[in-house]
Enzyme design. Structure first.
Site: not given
Ligand SMILES: Cc1cc2nc3c(=O)[nH]c(=O)nc-3n(C[C@H](O)[C@H](O)[C@H](O)COP(=O)(O)OP(=O)(O)OC[C@H]3O[C@@H](n4cnc5c(N)ncnc54)[C@H](O)[C@@H]3O)c2cc1C
Ligand code: SF4
Ligand code: SF4
Ligand code: FES
Lengths: 241, 645
Positions: B142, B256, B258, B268, B271, B302, B370, B406
Site C-alpha cells: 500500500f 483525505q 483518495h 472508490l 489502493e 495519498r 475519502h 492517514r
Molecule cells: C470505499 C472505501 C474504501 C475503504 N477502504 C479502506 C481500506 O482498504 N483500508 C482501510 O484501512 N480503510 C479503508 N477505508 C476507510 C475505512 O473503511 C473506514 O474509515 C472505517 O471502516 C470506518 O469504520 P467505523 O467503524 O469508524 O465507521 P462505519 O463503518 O462507517 O460505521 C458507522 C456506523 O455508525 C452508524 N451511525 C452513523 N450515524 C449514526 C447516528 N446518528 N445514530 C446511530 N448510528 C449512526 C452507522 O449506521 C454505522 O453503523 C475505506 C473507506 C471507503 C469509503
C-alpha cells in the site's frame, strides 16, 4: 436519443392509517450512464420528498437496495436505466416486512437467520494473543472467502418459491452461510450437529432446486454448488447414522 | 412520554469500531445496546476493499517488518501531526488484532511458499515467498509504507472483517437497534448519560441511558458531495458531540482525497490496484508519476499522489469529459486472472457502474474526498475531551494516529485496534459507574429535539435542504479541497457564515407519519453545515501546509508555528466555531523529511524536550481527562533510531 422514462413506483406507508397501496407515476429525463440510484434520488430531490427507499454504499457491496425491477429482484444501485425499457416498474422485495414504499426490513430477517444457523465459528479454543496464527492453505482461504461473499440483499429469498410458503425456510442465503462454516476447519461443529440444523424442511430438504435464487443473485454466487455440497454432506451423514 | 432504554454500554454506530467495543464489553458480561442507521453488516466498513496494516512480516516483501517500522511509516505519513504514543499503541496492537480476527473466522489471504510473480515499480518480478511461512497471513503493498504490510481477503477485506465481527456480536447476544438515529446526547455537568434517538421506522423519539456511551459513527465525507463515502456518512454522530458546546473536534481541516475515485460515480477503486502494480496515465497515456516521485512512484502517500495528479491535470494533461477532467488507471497488464480474483470487486464496479472492462480498457479516475482524519477529540483511552462517560473510536474520533494524512490500510486497522483498546476502557468505566435514568433529563433533551422538529415544520421555506447541500459541497470542493489558497479559504469561511443562517430557513412540507424522509434529511442539515464550517475555519486559520492540508500561500510545513492540533468547539448560541490549539502529543521522532512529496520545512524553534514538557498540561487545559495509565507509558522512546538507515 434521450428518453423520457416513466417510473411506476409502489407507494404504501404502513405507519399511516390513511395510506393504501398504489402505483405512482414519475417522469424522468434519462441521462448518460444513469442508474437507479441516481434516478430515485432525482425523484426524491426534485419531484417527491416523501418517497422511501434504501441506499447505503451505492456501489453494489452493502446489499441495502434490493427491489423488484420490472419483476426481477436485484440491486437498484447497479442497475443502469439504459438496460431497461422506457417504463420501469419498481416494487419492494416481497416476503420481507414492509417499512414503506420500496424499503423493507431485510436486516431483522438476516439476524434471525444468523441466530438460527449460529453463524459464527464454533470453537473450544481460546484466542492466545501471544501465539502465531493457525496456518491455513491459501486456496482454502480463498474458498472460504468465496463462500462469504453474500451481501444479504435478500434477492434470492424474494425469488424463492419455498421461502414464500415456508416462513422459516433458511433460503439460499441461509444455506450458503451454512456451507461457509461447514467448510471452515476452524469450526468444530460435527456432522451430527449440522445434520440437526439443516436436514429439515426448513433447511436443505425444503429446497425444490428450481434455482431461481441462482439466477437472481447479484453477486453471481455459486449457490447451486454450495447447496449441493451441503446436501451431499448431509446425505453422507444420513447414511452413516 | 416516549420509550426509555437502559444498558451498561450504549454504542452509537455498528461499524467495525462500534462493534469491536460492543464485543469487548459483552465479553465482560455487560449489557450492550448498539444503535445504527442501518443493519450492522451494511455499515460503511463493509465497503473497504484493500486491507488493513499490521506488521506481521510474513510476506517476502514484508521481511524484517516490525511494529516500529509500521510506527515510523505512520508518523511520517501523518506529516508529524499524529500523537506518537497513540501511533505506537496502534502499531503494537495491530498484529494481535489481525490474529484475533483470524481466530474468529476471517479468511485472510495466506502465504504460499515458492516463486510468486508481482508487478513492482512497473516491472514484472519474481519473488521467492518463504516456504517456512506457508499458511501464515500474507500482505500486499500500500502507499507510503516501507514494507508490504496490508493484510487482506481478496478485495473484500472490510466485508469479511465486518461480517466476522457482527457474527461475534450476535454470538454474544448484543442487542442491536437498527434504523435508529441518535440526534442528541443526554448530558449534565460534563457527564454523558446517554442519547436521544429517533426511529427511522416510525419517527418516534426515545431516550437511551447507559453507564458509558460510545460514538463510533464513522466518517462524514458526504458533506463534500463528491465522496467515496456511503450516502449515510453525513456526520450526525460527530455533530451531536459538537452540539454539547463543550466537546472539541480535532483537526477538522485534515481531509483525505483518495487518488482513485472513478468518474463519474465517485465510487472508490482500492489502493490495492496500485499496490498490485496498476499505473496512472495522463491524456497521452503517459505514465507521469515516476517523474514526480521517482522513489515511490504511484505508491507515495495519498496526499502526495492526489496532489501530483491535480498538479498534472492543471498542466493540461487531464482527460476532458462531460463530468470534468480525469486521469486514467491502467490495470490491463495485471491480466484477467488477477482482475477476476484479487481485484474482482474492482472489476465488478468498473463493469456495472461505468460499463468498462478493466482487463482491456483504461479506468477514468480522479482524486475524490475519502477520509476524515479529524473528528471527536479523545485521549489515548478513547475518552472524549470535556465529557465524562463518553468515548469515541473509529473514523468519527480523532484518537490521532493519522495526523494530517492517514496511510491506506491504517483506518480499518484502527477501527479494530481502537475497538480493543478503547473497549477495555469503556468496560472499566461502565463497571465503576452507575446508570442514572432520569425521566426529567429525558424529557428535557427530547423536548429539544421536538422543538427542532416543530421549527422545521414551521420554517420559512426560503431555502431547501438539497440547495444548501449543493452549495456547501461546491464551497468545500472548490475552496477547501486538495489545493487551498488564503483567498479561497476566506471566501469559504464567509460563505459558511451565510450557510449557517440559511440552514434555519428550510421547511419540511410533508407531515406524513413514520420515517418521513424529508424530515430525516432536514434534521441532519444543520449539523452537516457546522462540520463543514469547522473544516473551512480550521483550514483558513492554519497558515502552513501539512499532509493533506496544502496552501499555496503557505507552502512550507511550519514546525515552529504549527506543530499542533486544531480544536474546534461550538459554544451554545455561537454563529461560528471557536478554535484553539494543543500540542500534537509527546514527540519521540522529531519532525523531518518524509522521503516523498518534496516541500519545504520550517524547523521547530524550541527543543523537543521543551515541547514535550508542556504537552500534558496544555492538553488537559483543553479538556483532556486523566488517562488510565500516565502519558507516555505506551511510547517506547528511541526504538525507531535502530530502524532509520
Ligand atoms: C470505499 C472505501 C474504501 C475503504 N477502504 C479502506 C481500506 O482498504 N483500508 C482501510 O484501512 N480503510 C479503508 N477505508 C476507510 C475505512 O473503511 C473506514 O474509515 C472505517 O471502516 C470506518 O469504520 P467505523 O467503524 O469508524 O465507521 P462505519 O463503518 O462507517 O460505521 C458507522 C456506523 O455508525 C452508524 N451511525 C452513523 N450515524 C449514526 C447516528 N446518528 N445514530 C446511530 N448510528 C449512526 C452507522 O449506521 C454505522 O453503523 C475505506 C473507506 C471507503 C469509503
Ligand atoms: S433452488 Fe431452493 S433456495 Fe433456490 S429458489 Fe429454488 S427453492 Fe429457493
Ligand atoms: S445469496 Fe446472493 S441474492 Fe442471496 S442474499 Fe446473498 S447476495 Fe443476495
Ligand atoms: S446501495 Fe449498497 S448494494 Fe446498492
Amino acid at each position: 436519443m434521450a428518453r423520457t422514462l416513466t417510473f411506476k413506483i409502489f407507494r404504501y406507508n404502513p405507519y399511516d392509517s390513511d395510506s393504501t397501496p398504489f402505483l405512482q407515476d414519475y417522469k424522468v429525463e434519462e441521462t448518460q450512464r444513469m442508474n437507479l440510484f441516481a434516478a430515485l434520488n432525482y425523484i426524491r430531490d426534485e419531484l417527491d420528498p416523501t418517497l422511501m427507499f434504501d441506499f447505503v454504499c451505492r456501489a453494489g457491496i452493502c446489499g441495502s437496495c434490493g427491489m423488484m425491477i420490472n419483476g426481477r429482484p436485484t440491486l437498484a444501485c447497479r442497475t443502469l436505466t439504459a438496460d431497461l425499457p422506457e417504463v420501469i416498474e419498481l416494487l419492494p422485495l416481497p416476503y420481507f416486512k414492509m417499512l414503506g414504499d420500496l424499503s423493507v426490513d431485510t436486516g431483522v430477517w438476516f439476524r434471525q437467520m444468523e441466530e438460527n444457523v449460529e453463524s459464527w465459528i464454533h470453537t473450544q479454543k481460546e484466542f492466545d494473543p501471544a501465539a502465531e496464527e493457525e496456518r491455513m492453505d491459501n486456496e482454502l482461504a480463498n474458498k472460504i472467502y468465496e463462500s462469504e461473499r453474500c451481501i444479504e440483499c435478500g434477492c434470492c429469498i424474494a425469488g424463492c418459491a419455498t421461502a414464500n410458503v415456508n416462513a422459516d425456510f433458511l433460503g439460499a442465503a441461509g444455506l450458503y452461510r451454512v456451507g461457509r462454516f461447514m467448510m471452515d476447519p476452524r469450526d468444530e461443529r460435527d456432522e451430527e450437529q449440522w445434520f440437526e440444523l439443516v436436514s429439515t424442511d426448513e433447511g436443505v430438504f425444503g429446497c425444490i432446486g428450481m434455482m431461481a435464487c441462482g439466477d437472481v443473485c447479484p453477486k453471481d454466487l455459486p449457490l447451486l454448488e454450495i447447496m449441493a455440497y451441503v446436501r451431499r454432506k448431509m446425505s453422507a451423514a444420513a447414511m452413516t447414522k | 412520554m416516549s420509550n426509555i432504554y437502559t444498558s451498561d454500554v450504549l454504542v452509537i454506530g455498528a461499524g467495525l469500531a462500534g462493534e469491536r467495543i460492543a464485543v469487548a464489553a459483552a465479553k465482560e458480561g455487560l449489557k450492550v445496546i448498539i444503535l445504527s442507521l442501518v443493519p450492522p453488516k451494511r455499515s460503511h466498513s463493509a465497503a473497504a476493499q484493500g486491507g488493513m496494516q499490521a506488521a506481521l512480516g510474513n510476506a517476502a516483501k514484508g521481511k524484517g517488518d516490525n511494529a516500529t517500522v509500521h510506527w515510523l511509516d505512520t508518523v511520517k505519513g501523518s506529516d508529524w501531526g499524529a500523537d506518537q504514543e497513540v501511533a505506537r499503541i496502534f502499531a503494537d496492537n495491530s498484529p494481535i488484532a489481525m490474529r484475533e480476527m483470524a481466530h474468529y473466522g476471517v479468511p485472510w489471504n495466506r502465504v504460499k511458499g515458492g516463486p510468486a510473480e508481482y508487478f513492482i515499480k512497473g516491472k514484472k518480478v519474481t519473488v521467492e515467498e518463504d516456504a517456512a511461512k506457508e499458511g501464515l497471513i500474507t500482505a500486499r503493498a500500500f502507499g507510503g509504507t516501507a514494507k508490504w504490510r496490508t493484510c487482506y481477503t481478496a478485495d473484500g477485506t472490510g466485508h469479511s472483517v465486518l461480517y466476522t465481527m457482527d457474527n461475534m456480536a450476535i454470538q454474544l447476544g448484543v442487542t442491536v437497534h437498527d434504523r435508529m438515529e441518535a440526534l442528541g446526547l443526554i448530558h449534565a455537568d460534563g457527564v454523558c448519560k446517554g442519547a436521544v434517538v429517533r426511529s427511522l421506522r416510525n419517527g418516534s423519539l426515545s431516550s437511551y441511558f447507559a453507564r458509558a456511551t460510545v460514538i463510533a459513527t464513522g466518517g462524514y465525507g458526504r458533506i463534500y458531495g463528491h465522496s467515496t463515502n456511503a450516502v449515510i456518512n453525513e456526520g450526525t454522530g460527530v455533530s451531536i458531540a459538537l452540539d454539547t458546546g463543550i466537546i472539541p473536534l480535532g483537526n477538522m481541516e485534515a481531509v483525505q482525497f483518495h487518488p482513485t475515485g472513478i468518474v463519474p460515480t465517485d465510487i472508490l477503486v482500492t489502493e490495492g490496484c496500485r499496490g498490485d502494480g496498476g499505473y496512472l496515465l495522463d491524456v497521452d497515456e503517459y505514465r507521469f508519476m515516476p517523474d514526480y516521485e521517482p522513489e515511490k512512484q504511484e505508491l507515495a502517500s495519498r496526499d502526495v499522489v492526489s496532489r501530483r495528479m491535480k498538479e498534472h491535470m492543471l498542466k493540461g494533461k487531464g482527460v476532458h469529459s462531460p463530468y470534468g477532467d480525469h486521469l486514467w488507471l491502467d490495470l490491463r497488464h495485471l491480466g484477467a486472472k488477477h482482475l477476476h480474483t484479487k481485484l474482482r470487486e474492482v472489476y465488478d464496479i468498473c463493469k456495472y457502474f461505468i460499463g468498462i472492462d478493466p482487463i482491456t480498457e483504461l479506468v477514468p479516475v480522479r482524486p475524490t474526498q475519502h477520509y476524515s482524519m479529524g473528528g471527536i477529540r479523545v485521549n489515548k483511552d478513547g475518552h472524549v475531551y470535556n465529557m465524562k462517560g463518553l468515548f469515541s473510536a473509529g473514523e468519527a474520533a480523532c484518537w490521532d494516529l493519522h495526523g494530517f494524512n492517514r496511510l491506506g490500510g491504517n483506518s480499518l486497522a484502527e477501527t479494530i485496534v481502537a475497538g480493543m483498546v478503547v473497549g477495555k476502557q469503556v468496560t472499566a468505566f461502565a463497571k465503576a459507574n452507575p446508570v442514572e435514568v432520569s425521566t426529567s433529563l429525558a424529557r428535557q433533551f427530547e423536548e429539544r429535539q421536538q422543538k427542532r422538529i416543530d421549527a422545521l415544520y414551521a420554517g420559512s421555506g426560503r431555502e431547501s435542504v438539497v440547495g444548501i447541500k449543493r452549495d456547501m459541497a461546491e464551497i468545500l470542493s472548490d475552496k477547501v479541497g486538495i489545493f487551498r489558497t488564503g483567498e479561497g479559504l476566506k471566501e469559504a469561511v464567509a460563505e459558511f457564515s451565510k450557510l449557517i443562517r440559511r440552514a434555519d430557513e428550510i421547511k419540511v412540507r410533508s407531515t406524513i407519519p413514520g420515517r418521513n424522509m424529508e424530515l430525516t434529511e432536514a434534521l441532519k442539515l444543520k449539523g452537516m453545515v457546522k462540520l463543514g464550517f469547522c473544516i473551512a475555519a480550521g483550514a483558513e486559520a492554519r497558515k502552513e501546509s501539512r499532509g493533506a492540508h496544502t496552501r499555496d500561500d503557505f507552502p512550507a510545513r511550519d514546525d515552529a508555528g504549527w506543530l499542533n492540533r486544531t480544536l474546534a468547539r461550538w459554544p451554545e448560541g455561537a454563529e461560528q466555531p471557536e478554535l484553539s490549539y494543543e500540542p500534537v502529543g509527546t514527540i519521540d521522532m522529531p519532525p523531518g523529511d518524509r522521503g516523498y512529496g518534496g516541500g519545504q520545512m520550517i524547523p521547530m524553534s524550541i527543543s523537543v524536550e521543551d515541547y514535550n514538557a508542556t504537552v500534558d498540561e496544555l492538553q488537559k487545559k483543553n479538556g483532556k481527562h486523566e488517562t488510565m495509565e500516565p502519558i507516555n507509558t505506551g511510547l517506547k522512546p528511541g526504538l525507531w533510531k535502530k530502524e532509520v538507515k
